[in-house]
Structure formats: C-alpha cells, structure tokens
Design an enzyme around this catalytic site. Structure first.
Site, PDB file in Angstrom:
ATOM      1  N   HIS A 189      59.013  40.256  18.806  1.00  0.00           N
ATOM      2  CA  HIS A 189      58.112  39.123  18.538  1.00  0.00           C
ATOM      3  C   HIS A 189      58.035  38.171  19.736  1.00  0.00           C
ATOM      4  CE1 HIS A 189      58.124  40.393  14.334  1.00  0.00           C
ATOM      5  NE2 HIS A 189      59.426  40.488  14.443  1.00  0.00           N
ATOM      6  N   SER A 313      44.670  38.948  46.103  1.00  0.00           N
ATOM      7  CA  SER A 313      43.719  37.964  45.598  1.00  0.00           C
ATOM      8  C   SER A 313      42.835  37.535  46.753  1.00  0.00           C
ATOM      9  CB  SER A 313      44.457  36.756  45.012  1.00  0.00           C
ATOM     10  OG  SER A 313      43.580  35.661  44.844  1.00  0.00           O
TER      11      SER A 313
END
Length: 480
Positions: A189, A313
């Site tokens: 979770h 990038s």
C-alpha cells in the site's frame, strides 16, 4: 484594423506526394517509421506481402498435395522437377511479385483470386498448364486465408516474439539471481512493510512472465480447408470417390497446423482469441514490471547509467529519464487494446460468414509490433540499471518499525509456550510503532523490557530490518 498575419503557413507540402518519390514511402504509423528497426523481423510474417507469400505457398502446397495423392482422376503425381518449380514460386517471391499481384488485384478486385491467377501464369513453363483448373480447387477464399494467417502468426510467435520475450524473462531472472541476497524494504500500500530481497521481487516477475510464455508456447494453430460452408459440398459433387476429410486433415497437418474438423465458411478463430488473451496478459504483467522498476528508479534503488551524448531533459541537464520503461508502458497499452479487440471480434461471425474478421486480422502485425517494441525497450532499459545497494540499506535502517510484526509474532509463540506477561502483543506493538519512527536503540530497549525467554530475546535483539526477510534469497531458486 488589418487582419493579423497567420503564424502558420496556410499551404503545406504534400508529404504523401513527396513520399511517393522516396525510396520508402513516408510512414503514417510509428511502427513503419520511427520504430521500424525494432519490429522489422515481424515483416516477414505479418505484413501484407508476407500474407500474400503465404497465400501463394498454401495454394502451391494444395496443388502438390492433390496431385501427389492422385485425388482427382487424371491428375497423378508431378515430377520432382515440377514440384520444385512450383515451390520456387514461393521461395522466389519478391518485391516484383508483390507489384505483379497488386496489378492483378486491381483487375480482379479480389486478393485471393489474384493469387490464383498469379500462380496460373507460372504453370506453362513447368509443363503443367493443363492443371490450371486445379489451382484453388474446391477452395473458398477463407480456406486459403485461414491457413495463411495461421502460418504467419505461428512463425511470428515462434521465430520472433517468443525468442525476444524469453530473452527478456531470462534477463530479469539473471538480475534476480545476481541480487537474490540484496535486502530491500517492501512497500505494501505504498507504506514500509516486511522486508524482502530485490532478487526475490524480480524473481516473482520472471516467474509470472514465464508462466505466460509457457502457455503461449503450447498454442494450437488451427486450420481448415473444407469449402464454402465447411461441408465439402463442391468436393464431393466433383470427386465423390475421394475421402475429402482425410485429404483435408492430412494437408492441414502437413503444414504444421492443427486440423479443425468443424467450421462454417471460416475457421472460427477461437485459437487466435486464446493466444491474444495470453499475450495481453504477458503484456500487462510486463507493464506492472515497468511501473515497479520506474518507481524504484524514482526512489533511488536503481541508478541509471548515463549514455554518452544522450539528453535526459531538454532543459534540465542533470536528468536521466527512465524513458525505456515509459515507452514500453505506452506500447504495451496499445498492444493490449488491439489484442483485446481482436480477441473479442474474431470469435464472432454472423451465420456462416461475414467480413469483420478480414479487416480485423490486418491489424495483427500492429498488435504484435507494439508488444515486441515494448519488450525491446524493457530489455534496453534494464541493461542501463545499477543496483544502489547503499540506498536500499539506508532505507531499511530508517524503518526499524517493520520489526513490529516479528516481535508480536514471537510474543504470541512465547505465550503459547507458557511464558507469562505476553498479553496483547499486537496492541502493544501498535502503540509503539503506529505512525511513528522507531530507531534501533528504542526497538532493542522495547524487546529487552518484554520478559521474553532468553533464547527468543537474543534472537530478536540480533534481528535488523536488513536481516528480517525470511528466506527471500532462497526463493529465487524456484526459477528454472
């Protein structure tokens, strides 16, 4: 006020027209353009040209099968040279053949009829022009098409897709073995949980993917050749003395396919739907691998090895983006969408025949191509990773609270053995750890205050988040 000039030129060069003069037409889709090198091996099996070559092969083999077995009176076996000449029509099938077929089809407006005429043109030099009526004998177009598609799909799976997928699963399995004993914090979770090992988690992925490959490897590729509605009506009307079911079965099996004895005009395509469901499941498991690896990269468990000259990038020079896994995710999603659609569409046909399958099957190569491209990208992405063991170790050392599970289970075992004051272990650990960070000193202090047996206390005091992973490493041995 005068109109503002348009920032975009109103007239555009016709790229389609420009492409007509190029060595290769300008691609509309990425698989035939940007990603062509990664998927090129599929062209030999699932392209339009490959389908036509396989149609020619089926027609040629049907003619040879009928003559070898003297199915039709007056059409006995051919000479070895004549059979060889017929098979050369297939082996010498090239770009000129593709162009000739296109010219014939422009007249017939029927692709399979064009194949029949294409073969008929080549019989006279072999001295068997009189056998022209035997080309496509007793066949409906789907008799040729279903077998051709089955051969192409079988080849694409067994010669291209499966080897690439197996190599990737082997790569993941090798990574699992190499990192079998590297402890890692789990995150159920998204929260810190009982530790595992990096190798064990990779082994889970390899095992899941491998099971799907085993299913795919067992695929039966079905085929039929039984006439316009699957009844052999024309066969028995023309040659009632032949055992047409045996002729059909031996022919289909001779092509390396599995004979389907009960069909309408079409082979029902159920085997295709089964195959595509398995491939889509493989894709989805691989998609899960991509998202997990991407997430591990984002928290620093994996370092990406920079490629010299590559840009991460366009504006942030420090970045090395996990583009291989992101690219793979997108391509797996496209592939699954197509495979799901094919599986749903191909199992349905109105009454004895409709043409929805004809249009659908032309996209099989696209579905395979996006999956193969994803497999290639994941393999390349995994090659560019290093395990940052120090980051994994630091993460474990800042999450001592994950030992709460071990402590409360030892307390339960102690209570069963008769050790006093072992009441409410879960609640006591919850009060200590829930929503809080607990360091090594506080955890050891808590253990020392519990009143455990000396053996149990020593065992727990020796335990750390890095060593609390059960037999995670040993479980990797379940990989074959």
């Amino acid at each position: 006020m005068a109109d503002s000039p348009s920032r975009i030129p109103s007239g555009r060069l016709s790229l389609a027209a420009a492409g007509e003069t190029a060595a290769r037409p300008i691609a509309l889709g990425p698989l035939d353009g940007r990603y062509r090198p990664a998927v090129a091996p599929l062209v030999d099996y699932l392209s339009e040209a490959a389908l036509n070559r396989d149609r020619v092969a089926v027609e040629v083999e049907w003619l040879i099968h009928l003559t070898r077995n003297s199915v039709l009176p007056g059409a006995g076996p051919l000479s070895a040279e004549q059979e060889e000449g017929l098979r050369k029509i297939v082996t010498e099938f090239d770009t000129a053949s593709v162009a000739e077929l296109a010219e014939i089809e422009a007249v017939t407006v029927h692709d399979v009829k064009a194949v029949e005429y294409y073969i008929g043109r080549r019989l006279e030099p072999l001295g068997i022009k009189h056998l022209t009526p035997m080309v496509h004998f007793g066949c409906t177009s789907e008799d040729v098409n279903n077998l051709s598609y089955a051969l192409g799909i079988k080849g694409a799976v067994e010669d291209v897709w499966l080897p690439a997928a197996r190599a990737l699963v082997g790569q993941i399995a090798d990574m699992a073995r190499a990192s079998r004993d590297v402890p890692m914090l789990s995150r159920t979770h998204g929260q810190p949980a009982t530790p595992t090992s990096l190798g064990k988690e990779l082994a889970v992925a390899a095992h899941r993917l491998g099971r799907q490959l085993a299913r795919i490897a067992r695929t039966q590729y079905l085929g039929k050749i039984n006439g316009a509605t699957g009844t052999y009506a024309a066969h028995y009307a023309s040659v009632p003395s032949a055992d047409w079911q045996e002729v059909s079965e031996s022919f289909v099996e001779g092509l390396g396919l599995t004979w389907n004895p009960l069909t309408t005009q079409i082979e029902s395509h159920d085997w295709q739907a089964e195959l595509y469901a398995d491939m889509a499941r493989f894709n989805r498991i691989l998609h899960n691998v991509c998202t997990d690896v991407w997430s591990y990269i984002s928290i620093g468990y994996f370092r990406q090895i920079p490629v010299a000259g590559a840009t991460g990038s366009s504006t942030m020079p420090h970045k090395v983006n996990p583009i291989r896994f992101e690219n793979a995710e997108a391509n797996l999603e496209v592939s699954c969408s197509l495979l799901d659609t094919l599986g749903a569409t191909l199992v349905t046909s109105r009454w004895q025949r409709d043409l929805t399958d004809s249009s659908s099957q032309r996209n099989i190569g696209v579905a395979f191509g996006h999956s193969l491209l994803a497999v290639s990208n994941v393999a390349r992405g995994l090659k560019g990773l290093d395990v940052a063991e120090e980051v994994l170790a630091e993460d474990l050392d800042t999450n001592w609270e994950v030992l709460a599970e071990a402590i409360q289970m030892v307390m339960r075992a102690e209570a069963i053995a008769g050790v006093p004051n072992m009441d409410n272990p879960y609640e006591r650990l919850k009060d200590l750890t829930r929503g809080q960070r607990v360091d090594a000193a506080r955890m050891k202090e808590f253990v020392s205050e519990l009143g455990l047996s000396s053996e149990a206390e020593s065992r727990l005091l020796a335990l750390t988040p890095a060593t609390y992973n059960g037999i995670a490493g040993k479980l990797v041995d379940h990989l074959s």
